[in-house]
Design a protein around this motif. Structure first.
Motif, PDB file in Angstrom:
ATOM      1  N   ILE A  19       9.383   0.484   8.281  1.00  0.00           N
ATOM      2  CA  ILE A  19       8.816   0.299   9.447  1.00  0.00           C
ATOM      3  C   ILE A  19       7.293   0.015   9.327  1.00  0.00           C
ATOM      4  CG2 ILE A  19       7.990   1.887  11.558  1.00  0.00           C
ATOM      5  CD1 ILE A  19      10.600   3.410  11.345  1.00  0.00           C
ATOM      6  N   THR A  20       6.552   0.664   8.408  1.00  0.00           N
ATOM      7  CA  THR A  20       5.161   0.547   8.096  1.00  0.00           C
ATOM      8  C   THR A  20       4.873  -0.795   7.801  1.00  0.00           C
ATOM      9  OG1 THR A  20       5.061   2.937   7.790  1.00  0.00           O
ATOM     10  CG2 THR A  20       2.970   1.618   7.183  1.00  0.00           C
ATOM     11  N   ALA A  21       5.591  -1.311   6.377  1.00  0.00           N
ATOM     12  CA  ALA A  21       5.580  -2.452   5.971  1.00  0.00           C
ATOM     13  C   ALA A  21       5.972  -3.782   7.194  1.00  0.00           C
ATOM     14  CB  ALA A  21       6.491  -2.817   4.810  1.00  0.00           C
ATOM     15  N   GLN A  22       6.851  -3.545   7.915  1.00  0.00           N
ATOM     16  CA  GLN A  22       7.242  -4.510   8.896  1.00  0.00           C
ATOM     17  C   GLN A  22       6.178  -4.753  10.015  1.00  0.00           C
ATOM     18  OE1 GLN A  22       9.338  -6.922   8.513  1.00  0.00           O
ATOM     19  NE2 GLN A  22       9.670  -6.170   6.568  1.00  0.00           N
ATOM     20  N   ALA A  23       5.578  -3.432  10.372  1.00  0.00           N
ATOM     21  CA  ALA A  23       4.567  -3.399  11.418  1.00  0.00           C
ATOM     22  C   ALA A  23       3.154  -4.341  10.778  1.00  0.00           C
ATOM     23  CB  ALA A  23       4.070  -2.054  11.620  1.00  0.00           C
ATOM     24  N   TYR A  24       2.972  -4.145   9.500  1.00  0.00           N
ATOM     25  CA  TYR A  24       1.885  -4.845   9.122  1.00  0.00           C
ATOM     26  C   TYR A  24       1.928  -6.286   8.761  1.00  0.00           C
ATOM     27  CZ  TYR A  24      -1.290  -0.744   8.208  1.00  0.00           C
ATOM     28  OH  TYR A  24      -2.207   0.321   8.276  1.00  0.00           O
ATOM     29  N   LEU A  25       3.403  -6.585   8.336  1.00  0.00           N
ATOM     30  CA  LEU A  25       3.719  -7.892   8.187  1.00  0.00           C
ATOM     31  C   LEU A  25       3.850  -8.771   9.631  1.00  0.00           C
ATOM     32  CD1 LEU A  25       6.418  -7.716   5.399  1.00  0.00           C
ATOM     33  CD2 LEU A  25       4.228  -8.931   5.308  1.00  0.00           C
ATOM     34  N   LEU A  26       4.774  -8.081  10.564  1.00  0.00           N
ATOM     35  CA  LEU A  26       4.909  -9.033  11.689  1.00  0.00           C
ATOM     36  C   LEU A  26       3.546  -8.927  12.658  1.00  0.00           C
ATOM     37  CD1 LEU A  26       8.243  -7.177  12.740  1.00  0.00           C
ATOM     38  CD2 LEU A  26       7.726  -9.495  11.462  1.00  0.00           C
ATOM     39  N   ASP A  27       2.590  -8.105  12.547  1.00  0.00           N
ATOM     40  CA  ASP A  27       1.541  -8.066  13.292  1.00  0.00           C
ATOM     41  C   ASP A  27       0.467  -9.112  12.383  1.00  0.00           C
ATOM     42  OD1 ASP A  27       2.581  -6.609  15.159  1.00  0.00           O
ATOM     43  OD2 ASP A  27       1.261  -4.914  14.649  1.00  0.00           O
ATOM     44  N   GLY A  28       0.913  -9.616  11.413  1.00  0.00           N
ATOM     45  CA  GLY A  28      -0.032 -10.499  10.568  1.00  0.00           C
ATOM     46  C   GLY A  28      -1.389  -9.827   9.893  1.00  0.00           C
ATOM     47  N   LEU A  29      -1.314  -8.618   9.562  1.00  0.00           N
ATOM     48  CA  LEU A  29      -2.120  -7.865   8.955  1.00  0.00           C
ATOM     49  C   LEU A  29      -2.428  -7.818   7.566  1.00  0.00           C
ATOM     50  CD1 LEU A  29      -1.559  -4.773  11.295  1.00  0.00           C
ATOM     51  CD2 LEU A  29      -3.400  -6.338  11.497  1.00  0.00           C
ATOM     52  N   LEU A  30      -1.511  -8.361   6.730  1.00  0.00           N
ATOM     53  CA  LEU A  30      -1.425  -8.761   5.414  1.00  0.00           C
ATOM     54  C   LEU A  30      -1.798  -9.974   5.075  1.00  0.00           C
ATOM     55  CD1 LEU A  30       1.581  -6.437   4.461  1.00  0.00           C
ATOM     56  CD2 LEU A  30      -0.784  -5.598   4.465  1.00  0.00           C
ATOM     57  N   ASP A  31      -3.078 -10.162   4.462  1.00  0.00           N
ATOM     58  CA  ASP A  31      -3.491 -11.503   4.134  1.00  0.00           C
ATOM     59  C   ASP A  31      -2.577 -12.626   3.370  1.00  0.00           C
ATOM     60  OD1 ASP A  31      -5.869 -11.036   5.681  1.00  0.00           O
ATOM     61  OD2 ASP A  31      -7.128 -10.577   4.161  1.00  0.00           O
ATOM     62  N   PHE A  32      -1.824 -11.923   2.341  1.00  0.00           N
ATOM     63  CA  PHE A  32      -1.079 -12.577   1.463  1.00  0.00           C
ATOM     64  C   PHE A  32       0.674 -12.284   1.879  1.00  0.00           C
ATOM     65  CE2 PHE A  32      -4.926 -11.311  -0.671  1.00  0.00           C
ATOM     66  CZ  PHE A  32      -5.505 -12.394  -0.653  1.00  0.00           C
ATOM     67  N   GLY A  33       0.543 -11.957   2.990  1.00  0.00           N
ATOM     68  CA  GLY A  33       2.147 -11.821   3.715  1.00  0.00           C
ATOM     69  C   GLY A  33       2.973 -11.091   2.679  1.00  0.00           C
ATOM     70  N   GLU A  34       4.115 -11.562   2.294  1.00  0.00           N
ATOM     71  CA  GLU A  34       5.210 -10.802   1.595  1.00  0.00           C
ATOM     72  C   GLU A  34       4.768 -10.554   0.059  1.00  0.00           C
ATOM     73  OE1 GLU A  34       8.161  -9.508   2.054  1.00  0.00           O
ATOM     74  OE2 GLU A  34       8.598 -10.129   4.066  1.00  0.00           O
ATOM     75  N   SER A  35       3.727 -11.438  -0.219  1.00  0.00           N
ATOM     76  CA  SER A  35       3.240 -11.205  -1.866  1.00  0.00           C
ATOM     77  C   SER A  35       1.950 -10.295  -1.626  1.00  0.00           C
ATOM     78  CB  SER A  35       3.000 -12.639  -2.346  1.00  0.00           C
ATOM     79  OG  SER A  35       1.951 -13.122  -1.607  1.00  0.00           O
ATOM     80  N   ASP A  36       1.587  -9.539  -0.553  1.00  0.00           N
ATOM     81  CA  ASP A  36       0.243  -8.907  -0.406  1.00  0.00           C
ATOM     82  C   ASP A  36       0.721  -7.735  -1.298  1.00  0.00           C
ATOM     83  OD1 ASP A  36      -1.792  -7.096   0.493  1.00  0.00           O
ATOM     84  OD2 ASP A  36      -2.109  -8.638   1.675  1.00  0.00           O
ATOM     85  N   GLY A  37      -0.088  -7.388  -2.358  1.00  0.00           N
ATOM     86  CA  GLY A  37      -0.010  -6.199  -3.086  1.00  0.00           C
ATOM     87  C   GLY A  37      -0.056  -4.804  -2.515  1.00  0.00           C
ATOM     88  N   TYR A  38      -0.588  -4.997  -1.183  1.00  0.00           N
ATOM     89  CA  TYR A  38      -0.746  -3.597  -0.321  1.00  0.00           C
ATOM     90  C   TYR A  38       0.571  -3.249   0.181  1.00  0.00           C
ATOM     91  CZ  TYR A  38      -3.029  -0.276   2.678  1.00  0.00           C
ATOM     92  OH  TYR A  38      -3.279   0.925   3.514  1.00  0.00           O
ATOM     93  N   LEU A  39       1.589  -4.243   0.249  1.00  0.00           N
ATOM     94  CA  LEU A  39       2.800  -3.890   0.921  1.00  0.00           C
ATOM     95  C   LEU A  39       3.737  -2.874   0.090  1.00  0.00           C
ATOM     96  CD1 LEU A  39       4.522  -5.417   3.321  1.00  0.00           C
ATOM     97  CD2 LEU A  39       5.482  -6.839   1.420  1.00  0.00           C
ATOM     98  N   GLY A  40       3.521  -2.735  -1.133  1.00  0.00           N
ATOM     99  CA  GLY A  40       3.999  -1.725  -2.020  1.00  0.00           C
ATOM    100  C   GLY A  40       3.524  -0.284  -1.822  1.00  0.00           C
ATOM    101  N   GLU A  41       2.205  -0.329  -1.299  1.00  0.00           N
ATOM    102  CA  GLU A  41       1.557   0.964  -0.867  1.00  0.00           C
ATOM    103  C   GLU A  41       2.050   1.440   0.532  1.00  0.00           C
ATOM    104  OE1 GLU A  41      -0.662   2.881  -2.533  1.00  0.00           O
ATOM    105  OE2 GLU A  41      -0.068   1.725  -4.110  1.00  0.00           O
ATOM    106  N   LEU A  42       2.274   0.538   1.439  1.00  0.00           N
ATOM    107  CA  LEU A  42       2.762   0.680   2.557  1.00  0.00           C
ATOM    108  C   LEU A  42       4.229   1.217   2.467  1.00  0.00           C
ATOM    109  CD1 LEU A  42       1.455  -2.262   4.589  1.00  0.00           C
ATOM    110  CD2 LEU A  42       0.702  -0.105   4.717  1.00  0.00           C
ATOM    111  N   ARG A  43       4.976   0.716   1.530  1.00  0.00           N
ATOM    112  CA  ARG A  43       6.517   1.148   1.678  1.00  0.00           C
ATOM    113  C   ARG A  43       6.349   2.499   0.832  1.00  0.00           C
ATOM    114  NH1 ARG A  43       8.008  -4.831   0.843  1.00  0.00           N
ATOM    115  NH2 ARG A  43       9.207  -5.153   2.830  1.00  0.00           N
ATOM    116  N   ASP A  44       5.422   2.953  -0.013  1.00  0.00           N
ATOM    117  CA  ASP A  44       5.596   4.230  -0.865  1.00  0.00           C
ATOM    118  C   ASP A  44       5.299   5.408  -0.144  1.00  0.00           C
ATOM    119  OD1 ASP A  44       5.899   5.906  -2.702  1.00  0.00           O
ATOM    120  OD2 ASP A  44       4.549   4.791  -4.171  1.00  0.00           O
TER     121      ASP A  44
END
Length: 168
Positions: A19-44
Motif C-alpha cells: 500500500i505504501t509503495a503503491q501510494a508513493y508510485l501512483l502519486d508520482g512521489l518517487l523520482d526514479f519510479g520502480e527503480s527508486d531505491g526508496y521503494l524497498g524502504e517503503l515496502r520494508d
C-alpha cells in the motif's frame, strides 16, 4: 466512520508495505519510479516495526493505510531531536482515500506523542507535492518549519523535503 487505528500485525506487513509503495508510485512521489531505491524502504514494514511503531487504519477488516510513529531520535528518525516525536511514511491506499483514514492516523501519532513524557513537539518531512497530506497537517495545527527543510539526496539538487511541526 468505522475506521480503527491500531498497531500493525506482522501478518499485515507485506500488505501495508505494498500500500505504501503503491501510494508513493501512483502519486508520482518517487523520482526514479520502480527503480527508486526508496521503494524497498517503503515496502520494508518489518524493519520499521523493529525500530518504531507502525500503525494501520483498518475498516471492516481491510487495511486502508498506515504510518510509522517514531517516538524520538533513533534509527527511524529523519528529524526528531530529543523531546520530539516524528511521523514517517504516511500512506493511504487509493481506494481508502477521502474517508478520514489519513487524518485518523496522524491524530493517533499526535496522541501517542502527547502521552510520552517529555515529548514537546511532533515533526515530519513531506514532499512539496503532497498537498492532501499538507491539508491534514495544517488542519491539525502543524506549522511549516522552513529552517528544517532538507535534502535526503544532496547529490541531487531538486529533491527538497519540506518540514512541519506541532507543539504539544
Amino acid at each position: 466512520m468505522d475506521i480503527v487505528i491500531r498497531p500493525a500485525e506482522s501478518g499485515e506487513y507485506a500488505e501495508l508495505g505494498e500500500i505504501t509503495a503503491q501510494a508513493y508510485l501512483l502519486d508520482g512521489l518517487l523520482d526514479f519510479g520502480e527503480s527508486d531505491g526508496y521503494l524497498g524502504e517503503l515496502r520494508d514494514v518489518a524493519k520499521r516495526a523493529a525500530a518504531a511503531e507502525v500503525l494501520v487504519a483498518v475498516e471492516h477488516g481491510t487495511v486502508l493505510g498506515g504510518v510509522t510513529f517514531v517516538p524520538g531520535p533513533g534509527p527511524m528518525a529523519d528529524l526528531a531531536e530529543p523531546g520530539e516525536a516524528e511521523i514517517r511514511m504516511l500512506a493511504v491506499a487509493r481506494a481508502g482515500r477521502g474517508r478520514g483514514a489519513g487524518e485518523a492516523l496522524v491524530r493517533a501519532c499526535v496522541d501517542r506523542a502527547r502521552a510520552r513524557g517529555g515529548c514537546r513537539r511532533m515533526v515530519l518531512s513531506s514532499q512539496r507535492s503532497m498537498h492532501a497530506a499538507h491539508r491534514i497537517y495544517e488542519r491539525l495545527g502543524f506549522t511549516r518549519t522552513p529552517g528544517r527543510d532538507w535534502n535526503p539526496l544532496p547529490e541531487l539538487d531538486d529533491i527538497m523535503l519540506i518540514t512541519y511541526e506541532l507543539t504539544l
